[in-house]
Enzyme design. Structure first.
Site, PDB file in Angstrom:
ATOM      1  N   HIS A 173      -5.714   2.998   1.385  1.00 15.63           N
ATOM      2  CA  HIS A 173      -4.906   4.136   1.854  1.00 15.63           C
ATOM      3  C   HIS A 173      -5.547   4.847   3.046  1.00 15.63           C
ATOM      4  CE1 HIS A 173      -3.021   3.240  -1.839  1.00 15.63           C
ATOM      5  NE2 HIS A 173      -3.704   4.050  -2.630  1.00 15.63           N
ATOM      6  N   ASP A 190       0.913  -1.135   0.000  1.00 13.26           N
ATOM      7  CA  ASP A 190       0.000   0.000   0.000  1.00 13.26           C
ATOM      8  C   ASP A 190       0.953   1.184   0.000  1.00 13.26           C
ATOM      9  OD1 ASP A 190      -1.400   2.296   0.944  1.00 13.26           O
ATOM     10  OD2 ASP A 190      -3.026   0.966   1.533  1.00 13.26           O
ATOM     11  N   HIS A 191       1.067   1.865  -1.140  1.00 16.44           N
ATOM     12  CA  HIS A 191       2.181   2.813  -1.254  1.00 16.44           C
ATOM     13  C   HIS A 191       2.063   3.967  -0.259  1.00 16.44           C
ATOM     14  CE1 HIS A 191      -0.531   5.171  -3.808  1.00 16.44           C
ATOM     15  NE2 HIS A 191       0.277   6.189  -3.622  1.00 16.44           N
TER      16      HIS A 191
END
Ligand code: BG6
Length: 509
Positions: free
Chosen positions: A267, A204-205
Site C-alpha cells: 500500500h 492492492d485495495h
C-alpha cells in the site's frame, strides 16, 4: 448491455452507468466462506448491483469446503450484506434480483472432482444466463493454494488462452504476494504457468480507493501543480498509514509478516509511486504501470529505518493489550508493528528530497495521509519583522474525512503585520455529498471490464520486494527486540529522532 437496476442518485457514479457496464460473466470465488468474501466481496458486488453497474445475467459462484445449498449460501450472504454493505438497509428488490445470480459449489480446492462439478455448473450458466464462457476466478484463499488451484483449472480446461481468442478468463489474486523476493517470484511463476500476465489481476485495495485514484487526477488534470512538483520546490514528503486497531484476530498471519510486509511493501509503495511518478503517456494500464515501476527502480537502498512494537497502553480511552499479549503471538515476538523509513528516489525529479514513510498499528487514530511540504519562501521579507513563517503544505487525506487542504500564511486582520497559517479545504463529503464507493467495488468492476490500470503488475511486486528485502534481513538478524511504544501513541521515540535530526517534524494528521 442494460444495467440490472437503475442507478441511484450518487454523483460519484455519474457517467459510469452507460459506458461502463461489463458483459455478464461467471465470477467464481474460491474461499467463499471466508472473511473477505463476507466483509468485502459480496457486499461490494451487491453495491455494484445497487448502483446499476452489474450486467443482467452476472453470475457469482462461491466455492468452499463446507456443504451448503445455493439457498443457504444466499441466506448467509444476505446476512453479510445486512452487516457490511455500504448503504443499508439492503434493498429487498435489488437483493432478490442480485441473489438470483448467486450460486454455491462445495468442494476441496485440491480435489479434481470439485472442478469437474464446478465446470459443469459454469457451462449450465453459459446456456441459461448468457455468460458465454467468460470467467473470472477470485482466489480469496491463502497463497499456498494458488498453485494447486491454477493447476487444476488448467487441467480441467477451464482457462482460455487470450492468444487463441475466445471468451476471456481472468484471475484475481490477493496479497500477500509472497513473503520476500524469492517467494514472490515463485508465486508469479505459478500464475504465469497457467495464465498470461494480462489475465492476472493482483489486488492492492489501496488502488481502489477514490482518494488514491484522485492523486492522478490532482497531479495530471490540473495545470498548476506540475511545475512545483519536484526538488526545486518541494522540501520533503510525508506518508502516514496509521491504524488504531491492533492485530485483532490475525496474530498468526502478523507474526509471519510485520508492518513492513503488511503495509509498506504494497500500500505505501503504491502511494509513493503515484506521488512520485512521471506523467504517463496515456491513462492506460501499461502506460501508468510503466511509470510506477520506474519510481520503484529509482528507490535508493534503505539507509535509515526505525521499527517498533506496541506495548500496553490506551487507545481512544480503552485499555489496549501489548502486541506480545495478543492471541497467537509469541510472548517474545520481535515482529514490528510500526515502521518508519527515510526513502530517497535517485532520479532527476526527486534527487535529494526525502520521503518519510511511516505505518503502525495501535496509533492514536486511523488515518492515511500524504503531505507535500514545500520549501520556504526564498526571500525572508516578513521574517525581518520577527514573524515566524510556516512553509506551505499540501495535505492529501486518503482516509477518513477524505479531502485535500493547502496551508499557507495569511495576514491577521489589524493595523500591524502579523501572520497566521490558514488552510484552504476540499472535502469529498461537502463537495460531492456522497460517500466514496468502497475500494473493492471499483476493483471488481475493473476486473469485469478487463482494465488492469488499478492492479499491480508482476514487475512492480518484484521490484518492491527487492528494495525491502535487505531491511527485512537486517531486522530478522537483529537479536534485540524492536523498541516498544505505548499503544495509543505515535510510535517509538526513535521515529521522532529519524526525522527531527534532519530539522523536520512529523505532521500531526
Ligand atoms: C490490509 C492489511 O492490507 O490493509 C491490514 O493487511 C490493514 O493489516 C488494512 O489493517 C488497512 O486497510 P484500510 O483500507 O483500512 O486502510
Amino acid at each position: 448491455m442494460r444495467p440490472m437496476t437503475t442507478v441511484d442518485a450518487n454523483p460519484l457514479r455519474q457517467g459510469l452507468e452507460q459506458e461502463r457496464v461489463p458483459d455478464p460473466s461467471c465470477l467464481v470465488i474460491f474461499g467463499a466462506s471466508g472473511d473477505l468474501t463476507q466483509r468485502k466481496l459480496i457486499p461490494g458486488l451487491y453495491m455494484l448491483a445497487h448502483d446499476g453497474l452489474l450486467p443482467q445475467g452476472q453470475t457469482i459462484v462461491g466455492i468452499a469446503r463446507q456443504d451448503m445449498t445455493d439457498e443457504q449460501f444466499r441466506a448467509s450472504m444476505r446476512a453479510a450484506c445486512d452487516e457490511h454493505a455500504r448503504t443499508r438497509p439492503v434493498d429487498d428488490a435489488i437483493w432478490e434480483s442480485f441473489a438470483r445470480g448467486l450460486f454455491y459449489v462445495s468442494g476441496e480446492f485440491t480435489d479434481p472432482a470439485a472442478y469437474t462439478r464446478l465446470k459443469a455448473r459454469l457451462e449450465e450458466f453459459d446456456r441459461t444466463r448468457g455468460t458465454a464462457g467468460r470467467r473470472i476466478y477470485y482466489l480469496a484463499v491463502p497463497p499456498q493454494f494458488f498453485e494447486k488451484i491454477a493447476e487444476l483449472l488448467g487441467k480441467e480446461n477451464m482457462v482460455c488462452d487470450p492468444e487463441k481468442g475466445g471468451p476471456y478468463t481472468r484471475v484475481i489474486i490477493e496479497k500477500p504476494f509472497g513473503h520476500d523476493l524469492a517467494s514472490a517470484r515463485e508465486l508469479n511463476q505459478v500464475a504465469v504457468s497457467t495464465f498470461r500476465e494480462r489475465q492476472v489481476f493482483r489486488i492492492d485495495h489501496y488502488l481502489g480507493k477514490e482518494t488514491v485514484q484522485n492523486l492522478l487526477v490532482l497531479r495530471f488534470a490540473n495545470g498548476i501543480f506540475e511545475p512545483f512538483w519536484n526538488r526545486q520546490y518541494i522540501d520533503h514528503v510525508q506518508f502516514t498509514v496509521a491504524e488504531s486497531i491492533g492485530v485483532e484476530k490475525r496474530g498468526n498471519y502478523f507474526e509471519t509478516a510485520g508492518i513492513a510486509r503488511d503495509i509498506i511493501q504494497n500500500h505505501m509503495l503504491q502511494l509513493v509511486s503515484l506521488v512520485a511518478m512521471e506523467p504517463p503517456v496515456a491513462f492506460e494500464a501499461n502506460a501508468v504501470r510503466d511509470e510506477k515501476v520506474k519510481v520503484l527502480r529509482a528507490l535508493r537502498p534503505i539507509e535509515e529505518a526505525v521499527r517498533g512494537q506496541y506495548a500496553e497502553g490506551s487507545v481512544m480511552g480503552e485499555r489496549a493489550a501489548a502486541y506480545r499479549e495478543e492471541a497467537n503471538v509469541d510472548p517474545n515476538s520481535r515482529v514490528e508493528t510500526y515502521a518508519a523509513i527515510k526513502v530517497f528516489l535517485d532520479n532527476w525529479r526527486w534527487a535529494g528530497v526525502p520521503f518519510y514513510v511511516r505505518a503502525g498499528k495501535r496509533l492514536p487514530k486511523r488515518v492515511t495521509d500524504i503531505s507535500i511540504h514545500f520549501r520556504p519562501a526564498p526571500h525572508p521579507l516578513f521574517s525581518r519583522l520577527g514573524l515566524r513563517m510556516q512553509p506551505n503544505v499540501l495535505a492529501i487525506r486518503i482516509q477518513p474525512d477524505e479531502g485535500i487542504s493547502l496551508r499557507f500564511d495569511s495576514k491577521l486582520p489589524g493595523p500591524t503585520v502579523r501572520t497566521a497559517p490558514v488552510t484552504m479545504e476540499f472535502r469529498y463529503a461537502t463537495s460531492f455529498g456522497a460517500e466514496p464507493p468502497e475500494a473493492y467495488e471499483r476493483l471488481l468492476l475493473e476486473t469485469m471490464l478487463g482494465d488492469a490500470t488499478l492492479f499491480a503488475r508482476r514487475d512492480e511486486i518484484e521490484t518492491a520486494w527487492s528494495w525491502l528485502d535487505p531491511l527485512l534481513h537486517r531486522w530478522a538478524n537483529d537479536p534485540a527486540p524492536p523498541p516498544f511504544y505505548e499503544a495509543g501513541t505515535w510510535g517509538p521515540e526513535e521515529a521522532n529522532v529519524l526525522i527531527e535530526k534532519d530539522g523536520r517534524k512529523w505532521r500531526r494528521p
